[in-house]
Design a protein around this motif. Structure first.
Motif, PDB file in Angstrom:
ATOM      1  N   LEU A   4       0.862  -1.176   0.000  1.00 32.60           N
ATOM      2  CA  LEU A   4       0.000   0.000   0.000  1.00 32.60           C
ATOM      3  C   LEU A   4       0.904   1.233   0.000  1.00 32.60           C
ATOM      4  CD1 LEU A   4      -2.515  -1.101   2.779  1.00 32.60           C
ATOM      5  CD2 LEU A   4      -2.800  -1.331   0.312  1.00 32.60           C
ATOM      6  N   VAL A   5       0.657   2.148  -0.924  1.00 31.59           N
ATOM      7  CA  VAL A   5       1.496   3.337  -1.046  1.00 31.59           C
ATOM      8  C   VAL A   5       0.615   4.582  -1.007  1.00 31.59           C
ATOM      9  CG1 VAL A   5       3.176   4.566  -2.440  1.00 31.59           C
ATOM     10  CG2 VAL A   5       3.193   2.059  -2.408  1.00 31.59           C
ATOM     11  N   GLU A   6       0.787   5.371   0.051  1.00 27.62           N
ATOM     12  CA  GLU A   6       0.015   6.601   0.196  1.00 27.62           C
ATOM     13  C   GLU A   6       0.715   7.763  -0.497  1.00 27.62           C
ATOM     14  OE1 GLU A   6      -0.326   4.545   4.352  1.00 27.62           O
ATOM     15  OE2 GLU A   6       1.237   4.937   2.858  1.00 27.62           O
ATOM     16  N   SER A   7      -0.081   8.735  -0.915  1.00 30.82           N
ATOM     17  CA  SER A   7       0.451   9.972  -1.488  1.00 30.82           C
ATOM     18  C   SER A   7      -0.559  11.080  -1.271  1.00 30.82           C
ATOM     19  CB  SER A   7       0.756   9.799  -2.975  1.00 30.82           C
ATOM     20  OG  SER A   7      -0.420   9.475  -3.687  1.00 30.82           O
ATOM     21  N   GLY A 115       0.233   0.862   4.846  1.00 29.47           N
ATOM     22  CA  GLY A 115       1.167   1.649   4.067  1.00 29.47           C
ATOM     23  C   GLY A 115       2.205   2.302   4.956  1.00 29.47           C
ATOM     24  N   GLN A 116       3.099   3.057   4.338  1.00 25.68           N
ATOM     25  CA  GLN A 116       4.193   3.677   5.072  1.00 25.68           C
ATOM     26  C   GLN A 116       3.796   5.018   5.688  1.00 25.68           C
ATOM     27  OE1 GLN A 116       3.779   4.007   1.863  1.00 25.68           O
ATOM     28  NE2 GLN A 116       4.074   6.212   1.532  1.00 25.68           N
ATOM     29  N   GLY A 117       2.686   5.560   5.256  1.00 24.98           N
ATOM     30  CA  GLY A 117       2.182   6.802   5.823  1.00 24.98           C
ATOM     31  C   GLY A 117       2.570   8.027   5.009  1.00 24.98           C
ATOM     32  N   THR A 118       1.759   9.074   5.114  1.00 22.88           N
ATOM     33  CA  THR A 118       2.048  10.343   4.469  1.00 22.88           C
ATOM     34  C   THR A 118       1.735  11.462   5.461  1.00 22.88           C
ATOM     35  OG1 THR A 118       1.644  11.699   2.501  1.00 22.88           O
ATOM     36  CG2 THR A 118      -0.264  10.550   3.407  1.00 22.88           C
ATOM     37  N   GLN A 119       2.637  12.441   5.550  1.00 20.38           N
ATOM     38  CA  GLN A 119       2.501  13.493   6.534  1.00 20.38           C
ATOM     39  C   GLN A 119       1.518  14.558   6.071  1.00 20.38           C
ATOM     40  OE1 GLN A 119       4.158  13.962   9.677  1.00 20.38           O
ATOM     41  NE2 GLN A 119       2.649  15.619   9.861  1.00 20.38           N
ATOM     42  N   VAL A 120       0.604  14.924   6.954  1.00 16.15           N
ATOM     43  CA  VAL A 120      -0.306  16.045   6.729  1.00 16.15           C
ATOM     44  C   VAL A 120      -0.069  17.058   7.842  1.00 16.15           C
ATOM     45  CG1 VAL A 120      -2.712  16.805   6.710  1.00 16.15           C
ATOM     46  CG2 VAL A 120      -2.048  14.681   5.541  1.00 16.15           C
ATOM     47  N   THR A 121       0.251  18.280   7.452  1.00 14.67           N
ATOM     48  CA  THR A 121       0.480  19.335   8.420  1.00 14.67           C
ATOM     49  C   THR A 121      -0.441  20.503   8.110  1.00 14.67           C
ATOM     50  OG1 THR A 121       2.809  18.705   8.627  1.00 14.67           O
ATOM     51  CG2 THR A 121       2.180  20.880   9.452  1.00 14.67           C
ATOM     52  N   VAL A 122      -1.231  20.910   9.109  1.00 16.64           N
ATOM     53  CA  VAL A 122      -2.179  22.005   8.943  1.00 16.64           C
ATOM     54  C   VAL A 122      -1.720  23.162   9.816  1.00 16.64           C
ATOM     55  CG1 VAL A 122      -4.586  22.711   9.030  1.00 16.64           C
ATOM     56  CG2 VAL A 122      -4.002  20.317   8.551  1.00 16.64           C
ATOM     57  N   SER A 123      -1.425  24.283   9.185  1.00 17.88           N
ATOM     58  CA  SER A 123      -0.950  25.443   9.934  1.00 17.88           C
ATOM     59  C   SER A 123      -2.121  26.353  10.297  1.00 17.88           C
ATOM     60  CB  SER A 123       0.068  26.220   9.113  1.00 17.88           C
ATOM     61  OG  SER A 123      -0.524  26.710   7.926  1.00 17.88           O
ATOM     62  N   SER A 124      -1.977  27.016  11.427  1.00 20.31           N
ATOM     63  CA  SER A 124      -3.057  27.897  11.894  1.00 20.31           C
ATOM     64  C   SER A 124      -2.906  29.312  11.359  1.00 20.31           C
ATOM     65  CB  SER A 124      -3.074  27.923  13.423  1.00 20.31           C
ATOM     66  OG  SER A 124      -1.818  28.347  13.902  1.00 20.31           O
TER      67      SER A 124
END
Length: 124
Positions: A4-7, A115-124
């Motif tokens: 499984l490959v996330e993007s 999967g290996q995971g994908t980073q999600v960053t939400v800035s304020s």
């Protein structure tokens, strides 16, 4: 062996949107339920959403209900997570996972492949 490959992860401002994709290897993708989880630093891996093998039924964590949508395209062996109205507390590594059966589940231990995971960053 299933891969499984996330993007689709990245940095976005609060209120913005992202769409995550998870591409699966193998010929039997349409036989199994899929799920999305997330893990913030120092916290446990939490359930986000799940979908049955046909895509007819979905389930969401209360924290994302009404903002996130899970879907799948079986001919493309891909599951998606559309994330709208993102908040800083949505910041995490997002993982897709596959079950060994067709029904949905909310506990990480009920999923067989990750999967290996994908980073999600939400800035304020």
């Amino acid at each position: 062996q299933v891969q499984l490959v996330e993007s689709g992860g990245g940095l976005v401002q609060a209120g913005g949107s992202l769409r995550l994709s998870c591409a699966a290897s193998g010929r039997t993708f349409s036989s199994y339920a899929m799920g999305w989880f997330r893990q913030a630093p120092g916290k446990e891996r939490d359930f986000v959403a799940s979908i049955t093998r046909s895509g007819a039924s979905t389930r969401y964590a209360d924290s994302v209900k009404g903002r996130f949508t899970i879907s799948r395209d079986n001919p493309k062996n891909t599951v998606y997570l559309q994330m709208n109205s993102l908040k800083p507390e949505d910041t995490a590594v997002y993982y897709c996972a596959r079950r060994a059966v067709s029904t949905m589940a909310t506990e990480p231990r009920e999923y067989e492949y990750w999967g290996q995971g994908t980073q999600v960053t939400v800035s304020s």
